[in-house]
Design an enzyme around this catalytic site. Structure first.
Site, PDB file in Angstrom:
ATOM      1  N   CYS A  86       0.841  -1.197   0.000  1.00 18.02           N
ATOM      2  CA  CYS A  86       0.000   0.000   0.000  1.00 18.02           C
ATOM      3  C   CYS A  86       0.883   1.257   0.000  1.00 18.02           C
ATOM      4  O   CYS A  86       1.527   1.556  -0.990  1.00 18.02           O
ATOM      5  CB  CYS A  86      -0.974  -0.054   1.174  1.00 18.02           C
ATOM      6  SG  CYS A  86      -2.384   1.076   1.022  1.00 18.02           S
ATOM      7  N   HIS A 193      -3.375  -5.763   0.862  1.00 16.13           N
ATOM      8  CA  HIS A 193      -2.705  -6.017   2.143  1.00 16.13           C
ATOM      9  C   HIS A 193      -2.618  -7.513   2.439  1.00 16.13           C
ATOM     10  O   HIS A 193      -3.535  -8.079   3.041  1.00 16.13           O
ATOM     11  CB  HIS A 193      -3.464  -5.325   3.276  1.00 16.13           C
ATOM     12  CG  HIS A 193      -3.310  -3.845   3.314  1.00 16.13           C
ATOM     13  ND1 HIS A 193      -2.370  -3.214   4.098  1.00 16.13           N
ATOM     14  CD2 HIS A 193      -3.979  -2.861   2.665  1.00 16.13           C
ATOM     15  CE1 HIS A 193      -2.467  -1.892   3.932  1.00 16.13           C
ATOM     16  NE2 HIS A 193      -3.434  -1.658   3.069  1.00 16.13           N
ATOM     17  N   GLU A 195      -0.815  -8.917   4.681  1.00 16.55           N
ATOM     18  CA  GLU A 195      -0.691  -9.132   6.129  1.00 16.55           C
ATOM     19  C   GLU A 195      -2.040  -9.188   6.826  1.00 16.55           C
ATOM     20  O   GLU A 195      -2.140  -9.665   7.964  1.00 16.55           O
ATOM     21  CB  GLU A 195       0.195  -8.041   6.755  1.00 16.55           C
ATOM     22  CG  GLU A 195      -0.485  -6.711   7.044  1.00 16.55           C
ATOM     23  CD  GLU A 195      -0.661  -5.814   5.829  1.00 16.55           C
ATOM     24  OE1 GLU A 195      -1.046  -4.642   6.014  1.00 16.55           O
ATOM     25  OE2 GLU A 195      -0.413  -6.272   4.694  1.00 16.55           O
TER      26      GLU A 195
END
Length: 216
Positions: A86, A193, A195
């Site tokens: 990002c 994302h 994660e």
């Protein structure tokens, strides 16, 4: 395996990344303040999401001058693995480690949703675990529209460096691009994302295989 997560004023996903790499995958992970310059002890570096320096001027424009990022250029030049997520992707383009730029979403709104994605290239270790080539990852950005010149797009295609594309292109990115690598494949930048998709308890594990590529 030691992972460094560079933290800028305004970063807000550094702890999420550390939880995913250390807590979920068991990789020794340390958050690195942006003023540090010694990255020699790390096997891979992650630039997390957030709003570095408040995204003043434009996203990533100030972060590129951080002392840690001058060291990151040398780290990447030696083949070190670098992942920009990002805002981290935005910083990598400002730094020149990846081509193109991230601009305001086409609809001028902040977009926060789960995005269907397609693996375009499995050339690099980042994407080799996705045999089905389809995945879903969260996105959350206001400036995620990937833009580049026609010549740059052709170079990305020739290098097989387009890693991910959107299924529905929520932000108007050229060629539906969601993530790209450098020519060697050691540097990956993406707006989604991974994660946030490592644990089934919080909604899926499609990001896990991507982060496992940090292990080499």
């Amino acid at each position: 395996m030691s992972i460094g997560v560079i933290v800028f004023p305004g970063s807000n996903c550094d702890r999420d990344v550390q939880w995913a790499t250390d807590g979920c995958l068991g990789m020794s992970t340390r958050r690195v303040w942006h003023e540090e310059t010694d990255l020699s002890g790390f096997d891979a570096i992650i630039l997390p999401g957030g709003f570095s320096y408040g995204d003043y001027l434009r996203c990533g424009a100030i972060a590129r001058f951080a002392p840690a990022l001058q060291s990151l250029i040398d780290f990447a030049a030696k083949g070190g693995r670098v992942l920009g997520i990002c805002n981290g992707f935005q910083v990598l383009t400002e730094l020149g480690l990846l081509p193109g730029a991230l601009t305001r979403n086409q609809n001028l709104h902040f977009i926060c949703e789960d995005a269907p994605l397609k693996v375009v290239s499995q050339r690099t270790a980042w994407m080799q675990g996705y045999n089905d080539r389809a995945l879903t990852l969260p996105i959350a950005h206001g400036e995620g529209r990937y833009q580049c010149s026609d010549d740059t797009l052709k170079q990305l295609q020739d290098d097989d460096a387009i890693a991910l594309s959107y299924g529905n292109n929520p932000n108007g990115s050229v060629f539906n691009i969601a993530g790209i690598t450098n020519a060697s494949g050691s540097v990956l930048g993406l707006m989604p994302h991974p994660e946030r998709a490592c644990d089934p308890a919080i909604g899926g594990t499609d990001g896990r295989r991507m982060l496992e590529a940090l292990l080499g």
